[in-house]
Write an enzyme that holds these catalytic residues in place. Structure first.
Site, PDB file in Angstrom:
ATOM      1  N   ASN A   7     215.755  48.934  -0.587  1.00 49.83           N
ATOM      2  CA  ASN A   7     215.355  49.138  -1.720  1.00 49.83           C
ATOM      3  C   ASN A   7     215.578  47.664  -3.100  1.00 49.83           C
ATOM      4  O   ASN A   7     216.788  46.485  -3.394  1.00 49.83           O
ATOM      5  CB  ASN A   7     216.106  50.271  -2.453  1.00 49.83           C
ATOM      6  CG  ASN A   7     216.256  50.707  -4.365  1.00 49.83           C
ATOM      7  OD1 ASN A   7     215.317  49.821  -4.936  1.00 49.83           O
ATOM      8  ND2 ASN A   7     216.919  51.958  -4.474  1.00 49.83           N
ATOM      9  N   ARG A  65     211.828  52.333  -0.718  1.00 46.18           N
ATOM     10  CA  ARG A  65     211.688  52.619  -2.074  1.00 46.18           C
ATOM     11  C   ARG A  65     210.692  52.358  -2.761  1.00 46.18           C
ATOM     12  O   ARG A  65     210.560  50.896  -3.254  1.00 46.18           O
ATOM     13  CB  ARG A  65     212.360  53.585  -2.651  1.00 46.18           C
ATOM     14  CG  ARG A  65     213.089  54.133  -3.320  1.00 46.18           C
ATOM     15  CD  ARG A  65     214.248  54.366  -4.336  1.00 46.18           C
ATOM     16  NE  ARG A  65     214.263  54.557  -6.181  1.00 46.18           N
ATOM     17  CZ  ARG A  65     214.214  54.074  -7.023  1.00 46.18           C
ATOM     18  NH1 ARG A  65     214.862  52.766  -7.081  1.00 46.18           N
ATOM     19  NH2 ARG A  65     214.633  54.856  -7.547  1.00 46.18           N
ATOM     20  N   HIS A 154     212.849  60.826  -8.720  1.00 49.37           N
ATOM     21  CA  HIS A 154     214.239  61.008  -7.941  1.00 49.37           C
ATOM     22  C   HIS A 154     213.420  62.085  -6.688  1.00 49.37           C
ATOM     23  O   HIS A 154     214.336  62.958  -6.004  1.00 49.37           O
ATOM     24  CB  HIS A 154     215.223  62.386  -8.879  1.00 49.37           C
ATOM     25  CG  HIS A 154     216.076  61.272  -9.673  1.00 49.37           C
ATOM     26  ND1 HIS A 154     216.153  62.137 -11.094  1.00 49.37           N
ATOM     27  CD2 HIS A 154     215.869  60.223  -9.685  1.00 49.37           C
ATOM     28  CE1 HIS A 154     216.747  60.916 -11.460  1.00 49.37           C
ATOM     29  NE2 HIS A 154     217.313  59.347 -10.852  1.00 49.37           N
ATOM     30  N   ARG A 215     219.197  56.972 -21.255  1.00 54.06           N
ATOM     31  CA  ARG A 215     218.398  57.562 -22.257  1.00 54.06           C
ATOM     32  C   ARG A 215     218.363  58.595 -22.665  1.00 54.06           C
ATOM     33  O   ARG A 215     219.126  59.441 -22.398  1.00 54.06           O
ATOM     34  CB  ARG A 215     217.621  57.633 -20.878  1.00 54.06           C
ATOM     35  CG  ARG A 215     217.451  56.873 -19.951  1.00 54.06           C
ATOM     36  CD  ARG A 215     215.778  57.185 -18.443  1.00 54.06           C
ATOM     37  NE  ARG A 215     215.968  55.870 -17.825  1.00 54.06           N
ATOM     38  CZ  ARG A 215     215.980  55.962 -15.851  1.00 54.06           C
ATOM     39  NH1 ARG A 215     216.476  57.371 -16.052  1.00 54.06           N
ATOM     40  NH2 ARG A 215     216.031  55.251 -15.825  1.00 54.06           N
ATOM     41  N   GLU A 358     219.384  59.037  -0.063  1.00 53.04           N
ATOM     42  CA  GLU A 358     217.690  58.433  -0.398  1.00 53.04           C
ATOM     43  C   GLU A 358     217.558  57.817   0.606  1.00 53.04           C
ATOM     44  O   GLU A 358     216.467  57.968   1.363  1.00 53.04           O
ATOM     45  CB  GLU A 358     217.698  58.550  -1.770  1.00 53.04           C
ATOM     46  CG  GLU A 358     217.698  59.576  -3.343  1.00 53.04           C
ATOM     47  CD  GLU A 358     217.573  58.399  -4.025  1.00 53.04           C
ATOM     48  OE1 GLU A 358     216.898  58.999  -5.034  1.00 53.04           O
ATOM     49  OE2 GLU A 358     218.913  58.349  -4.453  1.00 53.04           O
TER      50      GLU A 358
END
Length: 370
Positions: A7, A65, A154, A215, A358
């Site tokens: 990643n 990823r 996601h 956010r 993940e």
């Protein structure tokens, strides 16, 4: 089969080496501050350093990823020059992420030219959305020209967690209606019908949807215009406000939900308002997605907050007994890293906590392709 999962960020490389026969993590680590004075100069050198640390460990394939696959990729793909070019073109939709992901891919291909590389896209799982779920009501020609639509994110986590939930319940995924709540510093909700994503809270970017650490989540678009017209903010300044200075941070001064919760307990009114909004927004999506699914078998919490914060889980679902949803207070309070049920056994809707993984999902999809 050993899968090397990478990643790559703009200045970091996070990695795991996973033996898929046992699903054991053989090695994991993080290379940080790439490009800074006195540190690893670039991603090529960073990957070389990682490979040196792994010694003679066998690597059969590399899984990467990649945040944004646009509407071109609905599944993982083996990396080719054409795939690299497509990821670069899609960087306009994820300018902070795709270029960094691509840098890692190119460095890995150069360092291990005989090893196959696979990319797993965060957006791919949501390519099953119907047009009604992914379309914004703006002029169609503008939407087509600039790729303006809802993509969702996601997806790797939502896919993994929904499949684990089905296994936990001992029922075929194809028969289940599930809402997955991936709640961390970034957060999203997804409605999954028979293993297919039919709606998700993040949109064209990860800014839409739930209130997050920094956010804003859902927002009247006119707010952006007001910030430009009346506050005199530029486009880049508005972007910075909504992505990096809003959410829990903007409301309370803290971006970590644990800090907000602590401040609220100590009587901080702004923190209490922030938590109320945070939970209100999650509950809003639970109700909306139960309606879209036309029924509900399970609600699954995952992500750092979803897996570990007992108060958030209890408060989010409080009052939803009319929907067949109830959290058992004793089960909810049990501290565990294992998959578990936190609802009573005899309630219509199972409430589960499933730790996400993940990296393992990326490794599985990589192995499946090669």
């Amino acid at each position: 089969m050993n899968i090397f999962v990478l990643n790559s960020g703009s200045s970091s490389i996070k990695y795991q080496l996973i033996d898929l026969d046992t699903e054991e993590v053989l090695a994991r680590g993080l290379v940080e501050r790439i490009g800074e004075p006195g540190q690893v100069p670039d991603h090529q050198a960073g990957i070389a350093a990682v490979l040196t640390s792994l010694g003679d460990a066998r690597i059969d394939a590399i899984g990467h990823r990649v945040v944004h696959g646009g509407d071109r990729f609905d599944r993982a793909v083996i990396v080719t020059d054409e795939v690299e070019a497509a990821i670069e073109e899609l960087s306009v939709l994820a300018p902070l992420h795709n270029p960094a992901n691509l840098t890692g891919i190119r460095a890995a291909r150069a360092a291990m030219p005989g090893v196959p590389n696979v990319v797993v896209f965060d957006t791919a799982f949501h390519q099953t959305l119907d047009a009604a779920a992914y379309t914004y009501a703006i002029p169609a020609d503008l939407a087509r020209e600039y790729g303006i639509r809802r993509y969702g994110f996601h997806g790797t986590s939502h896919k993994y967690v929904s499949e684990r939930a089905a296994a936990f319940l001992g029922r075929p995924l194809e028969q289940l209606k599930i809402i997955v709540l991936h709640i961390g510093n970034g957060a999203s909700a997804t409605a999954i019908d028979g293993g297919r994503s039919i709606d998700t809270s993040m949109g064209m970017t990860p800014l839409e949807g739930l209130v997050m650490g920094t956010r804003s989540g859902d927002l009247d678009p006119a707010v952006v215009l007001e910030l430009q017209r009346r506050a005199g903010l530029s486009v880049d300044e508005v972007d910075d406000v909504l992505n990096k200075r809003s959410g829990l941070l903007g409301l309370s001064g803290y971006s970590d939900e644990r800090d907000v919760q602590k401040a609220a307990v100590e009587g901080d009114e702004a923190a209490e308002v922030a938590l109320s909004l945070y939970r209100h927004r999650i509950r809003h999506y639970v109700g909306a997605y139960a309606a879209q699914l036309r029924g509900l078998d399970a609600i699954v919490f995952t992500g750092g907050v979803g897996e570990n914060n007992t108060l958030v889980r209890r408060r989010v679902l409080r009052g939803l007994e009319f929907m067949g949803v109830h959290v058992d207070p004793d089960r909810n309070e049990v501290a565990s890293k294992s998959e578990r049920r936190i609802s009573p056994d005899n309630w219509p809707v199972s409430v589960l906590v499933i730790p996400t993984n993940e990296e393992l999902e990326i490794a599985r999809q990589t192995a499946a392709l090669i």
